[in-house]
Design an enzyme around this catalytic site. Structure first.
Site, PDB file in Angstrom:
ATOM      1  N   THR A 278      41.322  33.664  34.248  1.00  0.00           N
ATOM      2  CA  THR A 278      42.103  34.425  35.454  1.00  0.00           C
ATOM      3  C   THR A 278      40.893  36.095  35.904  1.00  0.00           C
ATOM      4  O   THR A 278      40.155  35.555  37.184  1.00  0.00           O
ATOM      5  CB  THR A 278      43.613  35.767  34.850  1.00  0.00           C
ATOM      6  OG1 THR A 278      44.153  34.702  34.150  1.00  0.00           O
ATOM      7  CG2 THR A 278      44.319  36.509  35.997  1.00  0.00           C
TER       8      THR A 278
ATOM      9  N   LYS B 253      40.266  57.024  24.503  1.00  0.00           N
ATOM     10  CA  LYS B 253      40.097  58.215  24.640  1.00  0.00           C
ATOM     11  C   LYS B 253      41.809  59.352  24.694  1.00  0.00           C
ATOM     12  O   LYS B 253      42.004  59.950  25.462  1.00  0.00           O
ATOM     13  CB  LYS B 253      39.465  59.399  25.720  1.00  0.00           C
ATOM     14  CG  LYS B 253      37.989  59.032  25.357  1.00  0.00           C
ATOM     15  CD  LYS B 253      36.929  59.252  26.681  1.00  0.00           C
ATOM     16  CE  LYS B 253      35.856  58.478  26.672  1.00  0.00           C
ATOM     17  NZ  LYS B 253      34.829  59.333  27.470  1.00  0.00           N
TER      18      LYS B 253
ATOM     19  N   ARG C 194      45.827  43.220  34.509  1.00  0.00           N
ATOM     20  CA  ARG C 194      46.192  42.874  33.273  1.00  0.00           C
ATOM     21  C   ARG C 194      46.779  43.907  32.048  1.00  0.00           C
ATOM     22  O   ARG C 194      45.450  44.433  31.700  1.00  0.00           O
ATOM     23  CB  ARG C 194      45.924  41.826  32.490  1.00  0.00           C
ATOM     24  CG  ARG C 194      46.001  41.106  31.092  1.00  0.00           C
ATOM     25  CD  ARG C 194      44.963  39.660  30.992  1.00  0.00           C
ATOM     26  NE  ARG C 194      46.005  38.757  31.625  1.00  0.00           N
ATOM     27  CZ  ARG C 194      45.483  37.617  31.431  1.00  0.00           C
ATOM     28  NH1 ARG C 194      45.280  37.195  30.572  1.00  0.00           N
ATOM     29  NH2 ARG C 194      45.950  36.337  32.137  1.00  0.00           N
TER      30      ARG C 194
ATOM     31  N   HIS D 281      53.413  36.424  35.481  1.00  0.00           N
ATOM     32  CA  HIS D 281      51.180  36.729  35.749  1.00  0.00           C
ATOM     33  C   HIS D 281      51.852  35.147  37.464  1.00  0.00           C
ATOM     34  O   HIS D 281      51.412  34.407  37.238  1.00  0.00           O
ATOM     35  CB  HIS D 281      50.677  35.305  34.833  1.00  0.00           C
ATOM     36  CG  HIS D 281      49.515  35.429  35.001  1.00  0.00           C
ATOM     37  ND1 HIS D 281      49.106  35.441  35.542  1.00  0.00           N
ATOM     38  CD2 HIS D 281      48.892  34.636  33.861  1.00  0.00           C
ATOM     39  CE1 HIS D 281      48.034  34.996  35.594  1.00  0.00           C
ATOM     40  NE2 HIS D 281      47.593  34.734  34.199  1.00  0.00           N
TER      41      HIS D 281
HETATM   42  N1   CP Z   1      45.998  31.191  32.235  1.00  0.00           N
HETATM   43  C1   CP Z   1      45.616  32.478  32.018  1.00  0.00           C
HETATM   44  O1   CP Z   1      45.751  33.247  32.023  1.00  0.00           O
HETATM   45  O2   CP Z   1      44.347  32.320  31.214  1.00  0.00           O
HETATM   46  P1   CP Z   1      43.748  33.346  30.851  1.00  0.00           P
HETATM   47  O3   CP Z   1      44.313  34.376  29.561  1.00  0.00           O
HETATM   48  O4   CP Z   1      42.351  32.883  29.951  1.00  0.00           O
HETATM   49  O5   CP Z   1      43.047  34.140  31.830  1.00  0.00           O
END
Ligand code: CP
Length: 319
Positions: free
Chosen positions: A70, A99, A120, A148
């Site tokens: 991602t 911190k 994320r 996601h």
């Molecule tokens: N598919 C996916 O979210 O992969 P990563 O966790 O490597 O970003």
């Protein structure tokens, strides 16, 4: 056809090619998804030639959780559009980790450095919280086990690319349907299409009833099964997922399901010859490496869909 913003207070017409936050698949209608898939297809040639379209723009990637695909595909997408990137890939090196800085303060700082924030975070709802504090667009790159959404769109793009269309397909979502955020976003995206769904998971990792009900309410034919073999039969698309070890409150629950759902050449033989196998990756044993050489295995080609789909999203937000 609207793209509903985080607060539901503002709407932006996608026909105009402008977006603001991208938090959830729930904020999209079918026409929005179709438009993004069209824009992603248009990015295939731009990705090869490169463009300077976003040369004045900066993207910040704030990854409070591990990622390979991602984060790097967002960075690749931004670089191919001529933009610049900054950020952190490990919370430990940020002031949030080192911190104890709050998410709100982190966002109120980074918005002063960048034109868009890709984030994320391990907590459900974190992307919406970030958007509340941000004057620049927030793109949800994975929020807890909840969603996601850019992965959901790249999966839709992959299905359309490899199968030619989405309507009329039989799709099996397999593995960890409880904690796997990708299947939540993909399932909701598919609910806008005429698709038959099989949900294949160990009993303790079934899809949340709220999402199953939402799919049924949208008119989908939904069947819950408890074996990979059932998932493979008659499937045009098998979408396998990793058991999300890091999300289990009790590791003994993980140990009880580990290795139970697995695709080997024996399972591939149960599929139609023109069926495809997708996986958001990373995999940790749920697809045998021998499967990689079969014509059905498309998961490494699927990875590239992340670049063009995220190029489309960045362009629609920043242009
Ligand atoms: N598919 C996916 O979210 O992969 P990563 O966790 O490597 O970003």
């Amino acid at each position: 056809m609207v793209w509903c913003l985080l607060s539901q207070m503002t709407e932006v017409q996608l026909e105009m090619g402008t977006l603001h936050n991208f938090i959830s698949i729930h904020d999209l209608v079918r026409d929005d998804i179709e438009l993004i898939l069209e824009q992603a297809a248009a990015m295939e040639s731009v990705a090869i030639k490169r463009s300077k379209e976003l040369s004045t723009k900066i993207m910040a990637c704030l990854f409070f959780e591990a990622s390979t695909r991602t984060r790097l595909s967002f960075e690749s997408a931004m670089l191919k559009l001529g933009g610049s990137v900054l950020g952190f890939a490990d919370v430990v090196v940020s002031s949030a980790g080192g911190k104890g800085e709050t998410l709100a303060d982190t966002i109120r700082t980074v918005e002063r450095y960048a034109d868009v924030i890709v984030m994320r975070h391990p907590l459900d709802g974190s992307a919406r919280v970030a958007a509340e504090f941000s004057s620049v667009p927030i793109i949800n790159a994975g929020s807890g086990s909840e969603e996601h959404p850019t992965q959901g769109l790249l999966d839709m793009y992959s299905i359309k690319k490899f199968k030619g269309n989405i309507d009329g397909l039989s799709v099996s979502l397999c593995g960890d349907l409880k904690y796997g955020r990708t299947v939540h976003s993909l399932g909701m995206a598919l609910s806008h299409y005429d698709v038959k769904i099989k949900l294949a998971a160990p009993p303790t990792l079934r899809m949340k009833p709220a999402i199953v009900n939402e799919m049924k309410k949208a008119g989908m034919e939904v069947k819950e099964v408890d074996s990979v073999e059932e998932a493979m039969k008659d499937a045009d698309v098998v979408y396998m997922t990793r058991i999300q070890k890091e999300r289990f409150p009790d590791i003994s629950e993980y140990d009880a399901v580990r290795g139970k759902f697995r695709i080997s050449l024996d399972e591939v033989a149960l599929m139609p010859e023109d069926g495809i196998i997708l996986h958001p990756l990373p995999r940790v044993g749920e697809i045998d490496s021998e499967v990689d050489a079969t014509p059905q295995a498309k998961y490494f080609d699927q990875v590239y869909s992340g670049v063009v789909t995220r190029m489309a999203i960045l362009k629609m937000i920043l242009s």
